[in-house]
Design a protein around this motif. Structure first.
Motif, PDB file in Angstrom:
ATOM      1  N   MET A 126      -1.009  -7.837  15.947  1.00 64.47           N
ATOM      2  CA  MET A 126      -1.864  -7.515  14.800  1.00 64.47           C
ATOM      3  C   MET A 126      -2.659  -8.737  14.366  1.00 64.47           C
ATOM      4  N   LYS A 127      -2.014  -9.878  14.408  1.00 65.08           N
ATOM      5  CA  LYS A 127      -2.696 -11.123  14.020  1.00 65.08           C
ATOM      6  C   LYS A 127      -3.803 -11.470  15.010  1.00 65.08           C
TER       7      LYS A 127
ATOM      8  N   ALA B 110       0.851  -1.191   0.000  1.00 63.44           N
ATOM      9  CA  ALA B 110       0.000   0.000   0.000  1.00 63.44           C
ATOM     10  C   ALA B 110       0.883   1.236   0.000  1.00 63.44           C
TER      11      ALA B 110
ATOM     12  N   LEU C 194      -0.702  -8.356   8.676  1.00 60.00           N
ATOM     13  CA  LEU C 194      -0.194  -7.223   9.431  1.00 60.00           C
ATOM     14  C   LEU C 194      -1.089  -6.031   9.113  1.00 60.00           C
ATOM     15  N   THR C 195      -1.091  -5.058   9.994  1.00 59.25           N
ATOM     16  CA  THR C 195      -1.982  -3.912   9.828  1.00 59.25           C
ATOM     17  C   THR C 195      -1.194  -2.631  10.115  1.00 59.25           C
ATOM     18  N   GLY C 196      -1.845  -1.522   9.912  1.00 62.83           N
ATOM     19  CA  GLY C 196      -1.188  -0.237  10.067  1.00 62.83           C
ATOM     20  C   GLY C 196      -0.944   0.141  11.511  1.00 62.83           C
TER      21      GLY C 196
ATOM     22  N   TRP D 234       1.528  -0.742   6.940  1.00 62.95           N
ATOM     23  CA  TRP D 234       1.070  -2.110   6.717  1.00 62.95           C
ATOM     24  C   TRP D 234      -0.446  -2.236   6.612  1.00 62.95           C
ATOM     25  N   ASN D 235      -1.128  -1.162   6.268  1.00 63.82           N
ATOM     26  CA  ASN D 235      -2.591  -1.223   6.185  1.00 63.82           C
ATOM     27  C   ASN D 235      -3.074  -2.310   5.232  1.00 63.82           C
ATOM     28  N   ASN D 236      -2.234  -2.686   4.279  1.00 68.17           N
ATOM     29  CA  ASN D 236      -2.593  -3.768   3.360  1.00 68.17           C
ATOM     30  C   ASN D 236      -1.607  -4.924   3.502  1.00 68.17           C
TER      31      ASN D 236
ATOM     32  N   LEU E 135      -6.725  -9.294  14.340  1.00 67.17           N
ATOM     33  CA  LEU E 135      -7.434  -9.726  13.137  1.00 67.17           C
ATOM     34  C   LEU E 135      -8.240 -10.993  13.413  1.00 67.17           C
TER      35      LEU E 135
ATOM     36  N   LEU F 190      -2.189   4.324  17.393  1.00 68.46           N
ATOM     37  CA  LEU F 190      -3.339   3.646  16.783  1.00 68.46           C
ATOM     38  C   LEU F 190      -2.794   2.497  15.976  1.00 68.46           C
ATOM     39  N   LEU F 191      -3.429   1.349  16.117  1.00 66.32           N
ATOM     40  CA  LEU F 191      -2.880   0.135  15.540  1.00 66.32           C
ATOM     41  C   LEU F 191      -4.035  -0.693  14.982  1.00 66.32           C
ATOM     42  N   GLY F 192      -3.797  -1.387  13.869  1.00 61.89           N
ATOM     43  CA  GLY F 192      -4.806  -2.277  13.302  1.00 61.89           C
ATOM     44  C   GLY F 192      -5.498  -1.720  12.076  1.00 61.89           C
ATOM     45  N   GLN F 193      -5.045  -0.553  11.575  1.00 61.85           N
ATOM     46  CA  GLN F 193      -5.685   0.037  10.407  1.00 61.85           C
ATOM     47  C   GLN F 193      -5.546  -0.855   9.172  1.00 61.85           C
ATOM     48  N   THR F 194      -6.616  -0.922   8.382  1.00 58.66           N
ATOM     49  CA  THR F 194      -6.533  -1.468   7.029  1.00 58.66           C
ATOM     50  C   THR F 194      -6.792  -0.298   6.075  1.00 58.66           C
ATOM     51  N   LEU F 195      -6.897  -0.629   4.791  1.00 60.74           N
ATOM     52  CA  LEU F 195      -7.195   0.427   3.819  1.00 60.74           C
ATOM     53  C   LEU F 195      -8.669   0.787   3.847  1.00 60.74           C
TER      54      LEU F 195
END
Lengths: 569, 569
Positions: free
Chosen positions: B549-550, A340, A395-397, A382-384, B553, B399-404
């Protein structure tokens, strides 16, 4: 010499772009962009699963027709041009973007029975629904056949062919049953143009096969049946309905069918080049050679390097793929990437700030006024997921360092910096394993449009960032591949190197690193690596996370203290 | 009995609110809010330093005049009310909010010489510029006088009196020189009303002195001169220009001066109660008693509990303060808090999303549609540092865990959850040290206006969240203090308990915890604590950050899988 022209068709994530190019000097004489009509900017989504991203193959065919027709029409305004003189068509696409087809090579999703069925559509590169299957493939390969994943970085990705096909088998077995075969988009479009009416007759490119489907001549092609049977017996059975051999781009994929020749008003039988991934042909169009690192920076970033295939090449952990012939015949193609980049900025501007292109420009301007380290922010991009060097879609942002006065422009800059740090991690890994990187050439929409982005990259990497001489380098690369497929006798060229010399241009612009900013980014990158390694699971040793926020604040205070006395409103 | 009325005046961060209340039954018969005119919603900022927050004392005097006059005017519409029957005025303010005054008890900033000088203004509670001084005070106390910081959690905060005054000495010695004394806003307003014309004659409350200025009768008042001299000789010299004794709210601070009586049309000489912090008087207005935990939830959150002063009380690490008589005479006042709650949501909505009150409501509604764990996000609420239990202003947000596809409403909810997790950490710490918490009563703007916020708190804490019976509990508590200062003979009361029984109301509403959501939040809280302890520097043992993060999710996938099949557009 009679002027000769080729057509490059670039299938991006949100649009198709066709160009018509003069083989003698690389001049673009016609072009046309077609935006996909279906879904959200062409992408079919599922509100319940942020990892799903599909695309309607009808959009591909509509885009092929409209973009090539439009490009030829606009080329018609050039006095020298004539459709008679077009000697070849080359195609690049996103990937891994497999789609299920029937026995006549028709995409299943074009059948009314399947059109409302998401698994019957094309599985976009950024579809991450198959994380479990990817993890299972990685585990099985590491235990039973480590050679299969060694050249692709040791980890199989949910963005790739087998994970997606297996996930389809798991969640939509009826689609899996109905598919005679699965085809990468990069192979599908040339096959369509060549009138191929059976998936068995598609000439598959080593680019997609080697980077995404664990294909290698070392073990006789696709993964052995015994290995696939470990995953699922029906995957083993599918192997025979795919292909035995994949090819570099040194020969045509086929020749233009009479039907498509009629549609476009071109001569039937002209060369259709082997399809390739947008990144690979983008690298060709950017003038890749030994020592050149090409970054194609768009929604995501693909990085390419090449190394002579007659010299030994080590596997590099975390690098997506090293495949003989995948970028240019006669070279190992080395691919890395970030999942991303433009998409990350798009998320921030459009999803969070609810802005448009104007806001992109405004935030970019404001971000450009900030100094390295001034915001106190640090992000993970790592949002994507992370494609290189962690190869981990789960992994995530992360964003860290916010105060109550953190601005959207500061976050925008922190997200750019996060992708730049990710890029630095990739460059570091390649150098560590002996890949020479003497020159970084960038292309793609972000590189062309966002000078703030480019300057940050130069400052983070501590190296000049060159902007490729041609815009739309994937389409240029595809047109170069068409010129090589046509051959010198037809007005094209006999080698990629010869074609590149005439059909690509020197750097359009160079961004030099600022030594002060680079020194600050050296500090920030060290902190970034603590976060990267901690949250990426790289290191069991604890980072000094308890002091990270304080170190960022202290760095910010130093940067602010030595800044000229200006106020950022 | 002749009806008697008291006035409560609440000096908040952005406005002053005055109420006129019937002592017999707690009925509010008049009220008026005054918004501060200076700076940004009353706050003076420095674009170069996000930690700076000052306030113009002229706003306080204007706010006192306008709010009380307005409240009396609106009370005039009540048939029974007359200004003759007002028997006392009580005042609460933010704190620690010290301001420098001259020998006539005039704020320095009102002098034209100093008005453009930020250090001469009031130093707002949320000013964090003195982090270095706070750290130096903590270090000196830990080494040489641990008893000084033991009752305030072991760590001196940059939000507190001595750190701010010392920082002024360091950055603006000319202001320090010009100040005859420094006064807490909570002491300053009653002194103004009582016509006190010398800082030596101000009757200072133990509430501000004990919680913020290391005052205790155990060591004879303010910190010993020898200790202050270790910090700076001029601080030691200042000690004599401050005060010798501080008092609980069992006697009046003074009596209304003829001038102010004329301004308001009230009887001169009526009781002016001891000033107190908004949180403390808010707790009184919310009906605090043993076993009650009061949360005043506004821009920040202040938590209060009380315990009988005739029983022994242990120090509690990380708890801001345990001070005899600070909340109600005869009890230890126990104070904790979170530095950014409403401010954190305000930052997201107004600074990032550029929205207004309507967007607050929209995001709150959308956040309320989400389930615990559904967003995959997790945040730390440290954008303004952490007051309890880490007592560290040099921390920042995460802030942690963002996706797109992460939405602004998901982030909004994650920020609420982060503050709820912070609240849970505080409750856990208090219980661990034997403070009984049988009932949680909430008041303040956020608690009153945002049911989604309250439900999340109930679900995170796994306990009912009661909403206090009266709105504006700080002003109610200040009015109660005025009734006690006036005394039973004047139509008031002789004790706080008696006044509370008649002047406060039962719970307005109760939010019950949902067991499923609470179970999910148990899991999320465990992950929050890993982040909290890692980034807060609590634990040297490494958390399993590589899997966080995992795990988020996986939790999200479970929550989504068991959800009813609805689409969130």
């Amino acid at each position: 010499m009679t002027p000769a022209y080729t057509i490059g068709v670039d299938f991006g994530t949100n649009s198709v772009r066709a160009i018509v190019i003069d083989c003698a000097d690389g001049r673009i004489v016609g072009s046309q962009v077609f935006d996909y009509p279906s879904g959200e900017q062409g992408i079919l989504l599922d509100a319940r699963d942020p990892h799903l991203a599909r695309q309607n193959p009808a959009d591909y065919l509509a885009g092929l027709r409209a973009s090539v027709s439009g490009a030829l029409e606009s080329a018609g305004r050039d006095r020298e041009f004539s459709r008679e003189r077009v000697v070849g068509i080359g195609v690049d696409t996103t990937g891994s973007t497999p789609l299920p087809v029937d026995a006549r090579n028709q995409p299943l999703a074009l059948d009314a029975r399947w059109q409302h069925h998401l698994p019957a559509h094309a599985w976009l590169w950024k579809d991450h629904t198959s994380a479990d299957e990817a993890a299972a493939i990685t585990a099985a390969a590491r235990q039973h056949a480590p050679e299969l994943v060694a050249p692709i970085g040791g980890t199989y990705s949910s963005e790739w062919f087998w994970a997606k096909v297996w996930h389809c088998l798991n969640v939509a077995p009826e689609v899996f049953d109905a598919a005679a075969s699965w085809v990468e988009l990069a192979d599908f479009i040339p096959a369509v143009l060549a009138g191929v009416s059976s998936p068995r007759d598609i000439r598959r490119c080593v680019c997609a096969a080697g980077h995404k489907a664990m294909y290698s001549e070392t073990w006789g092609g696709l993964p052995p049946t015994a290995f696939l049977a470990r995953l699922h017996p029906r995957l083993a059975a599918l192997r025979d309905r795919l292909f035995d051999r994949a090819y570099p781009a040194d020969r045509p994929a086929g020749h233009l069918s009479p039907e498509w020749a009629g549609t476009f008003g071109l001569r039937p039988g002209i060369a259709i080049a082997m399809g390739g991934f947008d990144a690979h042909y983008g690298a060709v169009g950017a003038g890749i050679r030994g020592g050149t690192f090409v970054k194609i920076i768009g929604t995501s970033t693909c990085d390419c390097a090449i190394a002579p295939a007659d010299q030994p090449m080590a596997d590099i952990p975390g690098i997506c793929g090293i495949v003989n012939g995948s970028i240019m015949p006669g070279y190992y193609g080395i691919e890395a990437g970030q999942s991303a980049v433009g998409d990350l900025l798009k998320w921030w501007v459009e999803e969070v700030c609810l802005g448009d292109q104007l806001l992109h420009e405004q935030l970019s301007d404001e971000a450009g006024q900030l100094r390295a380290g001034e915001s106190g922010l640090l992000a993970l991009d790592w949002n994507n997921g992370n494609r290189t060097i962690l190869v981990d879609p789960r992994l995530t942002g992360l964003l860290l360092g916010q105060t109550l006065r953190t601005t959207r422009a500061e976050v925008y800059r922190a997200l750019i910096e996060a992708t730049a740090f990710g890029a630095r991690a990739i460059v570091g890994r390649l150098k560590e394993y002996g890949v020479p990187i003497e020159r970084v050439v960038c292309c793609g929409g972000i590189a062309e449009k966002n000078p703030v982005f480019m300057q940050i990259y130069a400052d983070v990497l501590g190296a000049p960032m060159h902007l490729a001489g041609s815009p739309q380098t994937p389409a240029v690369g595809a047109a170069i591949s068409a010129a090589v497929a046509a051959g010198g006798a037809a007005g094209g060229y006999d080698t990629f190197e010869a074609a590149q010399r005439r059909m690509t241009f020197p750097h359009a612009r160079t961004f030099q690193a600022d030594p002060d900013a680079h020194a600050t980014y050296d500090e920030l990158y060290a902190i970034y690596r603590e976060l990267h390694d901690s949250f990426g699971g790289v290191s069991a040793a604890p980072a000094a996370l308890g002091s990270i926020m304080k170190r960022l604040l202290a760095l910010r205070d130093r940067v602010v203290a030595r800044a000229p006395q200006v106020t950022h409103a």
